[in-house]
Write a protein that holds these residues in place. Structure first.
Motif, PDB file in Angstrom:
ATOM      1  N   ALA A   2      40.297  24.819  66.747  1.00  0.00           N
ATOM      2  CA  ALA A   2      41.430  23.835  67.087  1.00  0.00           C
ATOM      3  C   ALA A   2      41.662  23.428  68.468  1.00  0.00           C
ATOM      4  N   THR A   3      42.577  22.239  68.489  1.00  0.00           N
ATOM      5  CA  THR A   3      43.050  21.927  69.815  1.00  0.00           C
ATOM      6  C   THR A   3      43.743  23.096  70.683  1.00  0.00           C
ATOM      7  N   LEU A   4      43.295  23.304  71.917  1.00  0.00           N
ATOM      8  CA  LEU A   4      43.851  24.581  72.603  1.00  0.00           C
ATOM      9  C   LEU A   4      45.175  23.978  73.285  1.00  0.00           C
ATOM     10  N   LYS A   5      46.076  24.913  73.267  1.00  0.00           N
ATOM     11  CA  LYS A   5      47.244  24.568  73.990  1.00  0.00           C
ATOM     12  C   LYS A   5      47.815  25.852  74.951  1.00  0.00           C
ATOM     13  N   ALA A   6      48.691  25.667  75.839  1.00  0.00           N
ATOM     14  CA  ALA A   6      49.311  26.764  76.484  1.00  0.00           C
ATOM     15  C   ALA A   6      49.564  28.001  75.859  1.00  0.00           C
ATOM     16  N   GLY A   7      49.065  29.196  76.187  1.00  0.00           N
ATOM     17  CA  GLY A   7      49.468  30.265  75.617  1.00  0.00           C
ATOM     18  C   GLY A   7      48.495  30.843  74.960  1.00  0.00           C
ATOM     19  N   ASP A   8      47.472  30.018  74.231  1.00  0.00           N
ATOM     20  CA  ASP A   8      46.153  30.574  73.516  1.00  0.00           C
ATOM     21  C   ASP A   8      45.533  31.611  74.304  1.00  0.00           C
ATOM     22  N   LEU A   9      45.022  32.514  73.546  1.00  0.00           N
ATOM     23  CA  LEU A   9      44.178  33.630  74.237  1.00  0.00           C
ATOM     24  C   LEU A   9      42.952  33.334  73.851  1.00  0.00           C
ATOM     25  N   LEU A  10      42.030  33.616  74.533  1.00  0.00           N
ATOM     26  CA  LEU A  10      40.674  33.424  74.173  1.00  0.00           C
ATOM     27  C   LEU A  10      39.689  34.545  74.633  1.00  0.00           C
ATOM     28  N   HIS A  11      38.665  34.736  74.112  1.00  0.00           N
ATOM     29  CA  HIS A  11      37.523  35.794  74.677  1.00  0.00           C
ATOM     30  C   HIS A  11      36.427  35.060  74.981  1.00  0.00           C
ATOM     31  N   ILE A  12      36.093  34.868  76.221  1.00  0.00           N
ATOM     32  CA  ILE A  12      35.139  34.305  76.939  1.00  0.00           C
ATOM     33  C   ILE A  12      33.956  35.077  76.984  1.00  0.00           C
ATOM     34  N   THR A  13      32.905  34.410  76.807  1.00  0.00           N
ATOM     35  CA  THR A  13      31.371  35.029  76.735  1.00  0.00           C
ATOM     36  C   THR A  13      30.516  34.171  77.004  1.00  0.00           C
ATOM     37  N   VAL A  28      45.230  30.857  78.332  1.00  0.00           N
ATOM     38  CA  VAL A  28      45.213  29.133  78.583  1.00  0.00           C
ATOM     39  C   VAL A  28      46.548  28.958  79.092  1.00  0.00           C
ATOM     40  N   ILE A  29      46.651  28.073  80.330  1.00  0.00           N
ATOM     41  CA  ILE A  29      47.536  27.488  81.080  1.00  0.00           C
ATOM     42  C   ILE A  29      47.792  26.050  80.299  1.00  0.00           C
ATOM     43  N   GLY A  39      31.265  17.732  74.961  1.00  0.00           N
ATOM     44  CA  GLY A  39      31.560  19.084  74.665  1.00  0.00           C
ATOM     45  C   GLY A  39      32.079  20.183  75.458  1.00  0.00           C
ATOM     46  N   TRP A  40      32.066  19.848  76.893  1.00  0.00           N
ATOM     47  CA  TRP A  40      32.568  20.818  77.777  1.00  0.00           C
ATOM     48  C   TRP A  40      34.017  20.462  78.076  1.00  0.00           C
ATOM     49  N   ILE A  41      34.735  21.365  78.809  1.00  0.00           N
ATOM     50  CA  ILE A  41      36.061  21.097  79.110  1.00  0.00           C
ATOM     51  C   ILE A  41      36.404  22.071  80.253  1.00  0.00           C
ATOM     52  N   TRP A  42      37.395  21.792  80.897  1.00  0.00           N
ATOM     53  CA  TRP A  42      37.842  22.591  82.153  1.00  0.00           C
ATOM     54  C   TRP A  42      39.165  23.260  81.523  1.00  0.00           C
ATOM     55  N   LEU A  43      39.423  24.433  81.980  1.00  0.00           N
ATOM     56  CA  LEU A  43      40.660  25.325  81.430  1.00  0.00           C
ATOM     57  C   LEU A  43      41.160  25.837  82.687  1.00  0.00           C
ATOM     58  N   GLU A  44      42.543  25.827  82.668  1.00  0.00           N
ATOM     59  CA  GLU A  44      43.254  26.598  83.712  1.00  0.00           C
ATOM     60  C   GLU A  44      44.109  27.710  83.025  1.00  0.00           C
ATOM     61  N   GLY A  45      43.970  28.952  83.461  1.00  0.00           N
ATOM     62  CA  GLY A  45      44.737  29.946  82.870  1.00  0.00           C
ATOM     63  C   GLY A  45      44.580  30.994  83.695  1.00  0.00           C
ATOM     64  N   TYR A  46      44.695  32.212  83.253  1.00  0.00           N
ATOM     65  CA  TYR A  46      44.664  33.523  83.667  1.00  0.00           C
ATOM     66  C   TYR A  46      43.666  34.585  83.152  1.00  0.00           C
ATOM     67  N   ALA A  56      43.737  37.504  87.740  1.00  0.00           N
ATOM     68  CA  ALA A  56      43.516  36.306  88.576  1.00  0.00           C
ATOM     69  C   ALA A  56      43.563  34.884  87.970  1.00  0.00           C
ATOM     70  N   ARG A  57      44.243  34.132  88.354  1.00  0.00           N
ATOM     71  CA  ARG A  57      44.374  32.739  88.046  1.00  0.00           C
ATOM     72  C   ARG A  57      43.029  31.945  88.284  1.00  0.00           C
ATOM     73  N   ARG A  58      42.516  31.347  87.206  1.00  0.00           N
ATOM     74  CA  ARG A  58      41.105  30.793  87.347  1.00  0.00           C
ATOM     75  C   ARG A  58      41.157  29.188  86.593  1.00  0.00           C
ATOM     76  N   SER A  59      40.199  28.372  87.255  1.00  0.00           N
ATOM     77  CA  SER A  59      39.876  27.064  86.379  1.00  0.00           C
ATOM     78  C   SER A  59      38.489  27.518  85.954  1.00  0.00           C
ATOM     79  N   ILE A  60      38.135  27.294  84.551  1.00  0.00           N
ATOM     80  CA  ILE A  60      36.817  27.606  84.088  1.00  0.00           C
ATOM     81  C   ILE A  60      36.473  26.445  83.329  1.00  0.00           C
ATOM     82  N   PHE A  61      35.123  26.231  83.511  1.00  0.00           N
ATOM     83  CA  PHE A  61      34.439  24.982  82.962  1.00  0.00           C
ATOM     84  C   PHE A  61      33.472  25.594  81.825  1.00  0.00           C
ATOM     85  N   VAL A  62      33.738  25.328  80.273  1.00  0.00           N
ATOM     86  CA  VAL A  62      33.203  26.015  79.397  1.00  0.00           C
ATOM     87  C   VAL A  62      32.910  25.115  78.317  1.00  0.00           C
TER      88      VAL A  62
END
Length: 90
Positions: A2-13, A28-29, A39-46, A56-62
């Motif tokens: 679903a659409t991502l929003k601030a506060g969502d918690l993800l497991h990044i692999t 996610v921030i 199909g790719w997005i940039w996320l900012e978060g912790y 760590a605060r990061r911007s990730i390309f996933v």
């Protein structure tokens, strides 16, 4: 996913991107509105440690199809583990 929003918690692999050899949890921030490949997005978060604390605060390309949401009840369990310790500091 679903659409991502601030506060969502993800497991990044590695499913999200080959650069992530070691998996981690990510809060996610915001979803950045940057031009990317389809199909790719940039996320900012912790990036979170095992206790759920931001390290760590990061911007990730996933790849969005490779993201895994973490259940809310897991977040609540992490928060409840931290409450007794917070009370002890008073």
């Amino acid at each position: 996913m679903a659409t991502l929003k601030a506060g969502d918690l993800l497991h990044i692999t590695r499913a999200a991107s080959p650069q992530f050899v070691k998996s981690f949890h990510f809060r996610v921030i915001r979803v950045l509105d940057w031009t990317t490949f389809d199909g790719w997005i940039w996320l900012e978060g912790y990036q979170l440690d095992a206790r759920g604390d931001a390290v760590a605060r990061r911007s990730i390309f996933v790849m969005q199809s490779g993201l895994t949401a973490v259940e809310r009840h897991l977040c609540a369990r992490q928060d409840s583990n931290l409450r007794p310790r917070a009370r002890a500091r008073r």
